[in-house]
Design an enzyme around this catalytic site. Sequence first.
Site, PDB file in Angstrom:
ATOM      1  N   ASP A   1       0.846  -1.189   0.000  1.00 49.34           N
ATOM      2  CA  ASP A   1       0.000   0.000   0.000  1.00 49.34           C
ATOM      3  C   ASP A   1       0.879   1.235   0.000  1.00 49.34           C
ATOM      4  OD1 ASP A   1      -1.889   1.959   0.290  1.00 49.34           O
ATOM      5  OD2 ASP A   1      -2.760   1.178   2.137  1.00 49.34           O
TER       6      ASP A   1
ATOM      7  N   ASP B   1      -2.725   6.345  -5.546  1.00 51.29           N
ATOM      8  CA  ASP B   1      -2.988   5.422  -4.447  1.00 51.29           C
ATOM      9  C   ASP B   1      -3.168   4.017  -5.007  1.00 51.29           C
ATOM     10  OD1 ASP B   1      -3.690   4.619  -1.723  1.00 51.29           O
ATOM     11  OD2 ASP B   1      -5.738   4.444  -2.491  1.00 51.29           O
TER      12      ASP B   1
END
Length: 446
Positions: free
Chosen positions: A125, A324
């Site tokens: 992430d 993201d």
Amino acid sequence: MSTSLLLLLSLLSLLSLSPPSHSLTPSSSPCTSPDHSSNLQVFHVSSPCSPFKPPPQQQPTSWQDSILQIQSQDQDRLQYLSSLAATGRKSVVPIASGRQIVQSATYVVRAKIGTPAQTFLMAVDTSNDAAWVPCSGCVGCPSSTLFSSGKSTSFKPLGCNDAQCKQVPNPTCTATACSFNLTYGGSTVAADLSQDTITLATDAVPGYTFGCIQKATGNSVPPQGLLGLGRGPLSLLSQTQSLYQSTFSYCLPSFKSANFSGSLRLGPKSQPIRIKYTQLLRNPRRSSLYYVNMFGIRVGRKIVDIPPSALAFNPTTGAGTIFDSGTVFSRLVQPVYTAVRDEFRRRVIPKNLPVSSLGGFDTCYNVAIVPPTITLMFTGMNVTLPADNFLIHSTAGSTTCLAMAASPSDGVNSVLNVIANMQQQNHRVLFDVPNSRLGVSRETCT
């Protein structure tokens, strides 16, 4: 089985494909081929290489329901991202709750921890700083794969006098370790701050600091842990700065690829030479987020008329644009999305088609269409998206939707534009922190 794992597999039906029904032989499978030279394979959690797929009887049966669930989790994640960027709240756990990360399109890499090494598939992430894994004896951890610290000769618990203890939220002291508790989403996690050797591809990193989870409630925790690629003090970049020079790139595989296998390259070596860059911007309130300056969007040949304030970077409010890896579908603040959507509708062929909605997607068609191109315009580079990066099709092929939506609007934090992983697929995205730049180039990732 939690709905999180059901949702992950729904991405297969989302793009009109099912995972191969045959088992992969060792000679043909990328699942068992070793990582090498600071280059790790990236797997989608629903790939044949992932142990996290639910059995067929527990897979979603409705394409529409799958879309609505993914949209809901994307919305939760974006609200958290916006709130975090605006308030400056500090965290060493996932940028969104673990529930939101697992229920978004998650990508995993192989990592080995301990001596001798124990192998995990850890979620990656870009908007999170820390690493953590479920440890043996953990109460409520969702995975049968737990790290056995007692079997590792290089394992070391960290105490309250260690500097790293000051970098976790709300640390508490026990007789043996610096511990911390976290509540997020529907889950609570208790972890001990620890160190051990982590091996990524062929690179061994001794003394790597991570959270060793001892207790978890709810179904939020990524089953085999998480590896943060943000810029905070406990992130992979910070802890391996001398090895990788705070540089990495990934190529996220298309959901249409047979094995959903991309790559994560760590360090400046073997990165693409011919690649266009845009400047990375830093928000001191949330320094781990990868902000860039997106100043416009072109639909077909038309540069859409967007108020400059809707795209402007503002560290005080958290406004601006980020890349993201954990959000599925790109979200644009309302004035930006409305302008892009309206121009898209005008340029779709055939002309003047009626549109329908599916949850947050308000531009769906029930006939075959020829879409216009969409180009994201950043300072220093343009990224023109293939149709597969912004259109989704129902399993039967009867419905096609523009796979972008407006950001959640709560009147306060609806300021963040998010370039999500579907829009990044089959591109090499390079994060060069020392030179404060982000590069994008087309690449077939599988």
